[in-house]
Design a protein around this motif. Structure first.
Motif, PDB file in Angstrom:
ATOM      1  N   ASN A  39       0.822  -1.205   0.000  1.00 46.00           N
ATOM      2  CA  ASN A  39       0.000   0.000   0.000  1.00 46.00           C
ATOM      3  C   ASN A  39       0.860   1.260   0.000  1.00 46.00           C
ATOM      4  O   ASN A  39       0.566   2.224  -0.723  1.00 46.00           O
ATOM      5  CB  ASN A  39      -0.941   0.000   1.208  1.00 46.00           C
ATOM      6  N   VAL A  40       1.924   1.252   0.789  1.00 45.72           N
ATOM      7  CA  VAL A  40       2.800   2.418   0.842  1.00 45.72           C
ATOM      8  C   VAL A  40       3.503   2.627  -0.495  1.00 45.72           C
ATOM      9  O   VAL A  40       3.529   3.740  -1.043  1.00 45.72           O
ATOM     10  CB  VAL A  40       3.828   2.266   1.981  1.00 45.72           C
ATOM     11  N   VAL A  41       4.072   1.570  -1.046  1.00 41.60           N
ATOM     12  CA  VAL A  41       4.825   1.694  -2.303  1.00 41.60           C
ATOM     13  C   VAL A  41       3.913   2.143  -3.444  1.00 41.60           C
ATOM     14  O   VAL A  41       4.249   3.069  -4.207  1.00 41.60           O
ATOM     15  CB  VAL A  41       5.516   0.356  -2.651  1.00 41.60           C
ATOM     16  N   TYR A  42       2.753   1.506  -3.568  1.00 42.15           N
ATOM     17  CA  TYR A  42       1.848   1.863  -4.661  1.00 42.15           C
ATOM     18  C   TYR A  42       1.275   3.266  -4.480  1.00 42.15           C
ATOM     19  O   TYR A  42       1.088   3.997  -5.461  1.00 42.15           O
ATOM     20  CB  TYR A  42       0.718   0.830  -4.765  1.00 42.15           C
ATOM     21  N   ALA A  43       0.997   3.653  -3.253  1.00 49.06           N
ATOM     22  CA  ALA A  43       0.461   4.994  -3.014  1.00 49.06           C
ATOM     23  C   ALA A  43       1.492   6.066  -3.356  1.00 49.06           C
ATOM     24  O   ALA A  43       1.162   7.084  -3.979  1.00 49.06           O
ATOM     25  CB  ALA A  43       0.025   5.133  -1.560  1.00 49.06           C
ATOM     26  N   LEU A  44       2.735   5.845  -2.967  1.00 43.17           N
ATOM     27  CA  LEU A  44       3.771   6.844  -3.221  1.00 43.17           C
ATOM     28  C   LEU A  44       4.036   7.033  -4.711  1.00 43.17           C
ATOM     29  O   LEU A  44       4.448   8.116  -5.141  1.00 43.17           O
ATOM     30  CB  LEU A  44       5.067   6.444  -2.515  1.00 43.17           C
ATOM     31  N   GLU A  45       3.779   5.998  -5.511  1.00 47.03           N
ATOM     32  CA  GLU A  45       4.063   6.102  -6.938  1.00 47.03           C
ATOM     33  C   GLU A  45       2.883   6.647  -7.739  1.00 47.03           C
ATOM     34  O   GLU A  45       2.999   6.843  -8.946  1.00 47.03           O
ATOM     35  CB  GLU A  45       4.483   4.735  -7.483  1.00 47.03           C
ATOM     36  N   ARG A  46       1.759   6.909  -7.061  1.00 46.91           N
ATOM     37  CA  ARG A  46       0.597   7.454  -7.753  1.00 46.91           C
ATOM     38  C   ARG A  46       0.742   8.972  -7.929  1.00 46.91           C
ATOM     39  O   ARG A  46       1.005   9.694  -6.960  1.00 46.91           O
ATOM     40  CB  ARG A  46      -0.676   7.145  -6.945  1.00 46.91           C
ATOM     41  N   ASP A  47       0.539   9.442  -9.149  1.00 49.35           N
ATOM     42  CA  ASP A  47       0.644  10.875  -9.411  1.00 49.35           C
ATOM     43  C   ASP A  47      -0.432  11.669  -8.677  1.00 49.35           C
ATOM     44  O   ASP A  47      -0.197  12.817  -8.265  1.00 49.35           O
ATOM     45  CB  ASP A  47       0.532  11.148 -10.916  1.00 49.35           C
ATOM     46  N   ASP A  48      -1.620  11.044  -8.498  1.00 52.08           N
ATOM     47  CA  ASP A  48      -2.737  11.801  -7.936  1.00 52.08           C
ATOM     48  C   ASP A  48      -2.657  11.938  -6.413  1.00 52.08           C
ATOM     49  O   ASP A  48      -3.139  12.923  -5.846  1.00 52.08           O
ATOM     50  CB  ASP A  48      -4.077  11.169  -8.335  1.00 52.08           C
TER      51      ASP A  48
END
Length: 292
Positions: free
Chosen positions: A267-276
């Protein structure tokens, strides 16, 4: 020339006891990494690899998975009326085409091997991909696409592997590596949870497979193994004496979302890579004194 792999099997009948009470009424495969269920990530990976038919081996209280891959006309109508076209487009994009999904039941929790065997009549006499939704992979191209590339060269059976510290091999299925590059090498043996000093390597089986249909007849005859369950690894060990197995040391990052730590990390990794949401999420983490 090898038969093309068109079908993928997703075992989704597990109880998800490590995530209770969250999974008491919701399948663990529907737990979200940011805003997408785990099962959606696995299906996306399969679609990228060219899979056309998606087979879900379900159990009790898993009907929401079937609903997730169906149209919800009331929701779509509401989104359209409110002008939320981006959300509507995203929902429609995620849906497999009509007739591309199949669902079958595993009535008893008899292990991964038994779950795969339950898909036998749907898969038929064809090779198939097997994706364990608990394992989330981040790679470009996706892990199954990397495996498909190897399969087109070698045929037979293909298993994705990754490297772990030698001290951790006793927790996994470990393979023996033969000749060939990381993109496709001969697989010489498989050992389930070996002692560190007895492990043939530190390369572990990581939840993605391409298997030939002969595995089904072996699973039908397979006696219960570790944990009183029908183990897929036992059947694959037998099949290795009859067919070629290729290992692919994939390029990418894995998250064991069957564990709470792996799930939170994803969750942390995917959230940090989201532009939005990435920049704002990073700021919130900084307020907590966390540097990422």
């Amino acid at each position: 020339m090898s038969k093309r792999v068109r079908t993928a099997v997703f075992p989704v009948a597990g109880l998800g006891t490590r995530f209770l009470p969250a999974t008491k009424a919701m399948p663990k495969e529907m737990l979200t990494v940011v805003d997408r269920p785990l099962i959606q990530y696995a299906v996306d990976e399969a679609r990228e690899a060219g899979i056309e038919h998606f087979v879900f081996v379900t159990g009790r209280n898993k009907g929401v998975i079937e609903d997730h891959f169906d149209r919800q006309f009331e929701l779509e109508t509401t989104l359209e009326m409110r002008g939320k076209t981006a959300a509507l487009t995203e929902l429609q994009k995620d849906l497999p085409s009509a007739g591309r999904t199949s669902f079958t039941r595993q009535q008893e929790p008899l292990g991964l091997g038994h779950a795969v065997w339950c898909a036998r009549d749907i898969v038929g006499d064809n090779p198939f991909a097997l994706l364990l939704p608990d394992m989330l992979f981040k790679g470009e191209p996706g892990v199954l696409r990397q495996m498909m590339d190897a399969y087109e060269e070698t045929g037979g059976n293909v298993i994705a592997v990754e490297e772990v510290p030698h001290d951790e091999v006793s927790s996994y299925g470990v393979i023996g590596r033969g000749e060939g590059p990381d993109t496709g090498f001969e697989l010489t043996e498989m050992v389930e949870k070996p002692k560190k000093e007895e492990a043939p390597s530190n390369l572990i089986i990581s939840g993605r497979y391409i298997l030939q249909p002969e595995i089904f007849s072996l699973l039908a005859e397979q006696t219960k193994g570790a944990g009183g369950e029908i183990q897929l690894t036992d059947a694959m060990q037998t099949l290795m004496h009859r067919q070629h197995f290729t290992g692919v040391k994939y390029v990418g990052q894995s998250f064991d979302c069957g564990s709470k730590i792996g799930f939170l990390k994803a969750n942390v990794v995917y959230a940090l890579e989201r532009d939005d949401i990435g920049p704002d999420f990073r700021k919130e983490l900084s307020k907590l004194g966390l540097s990422v």
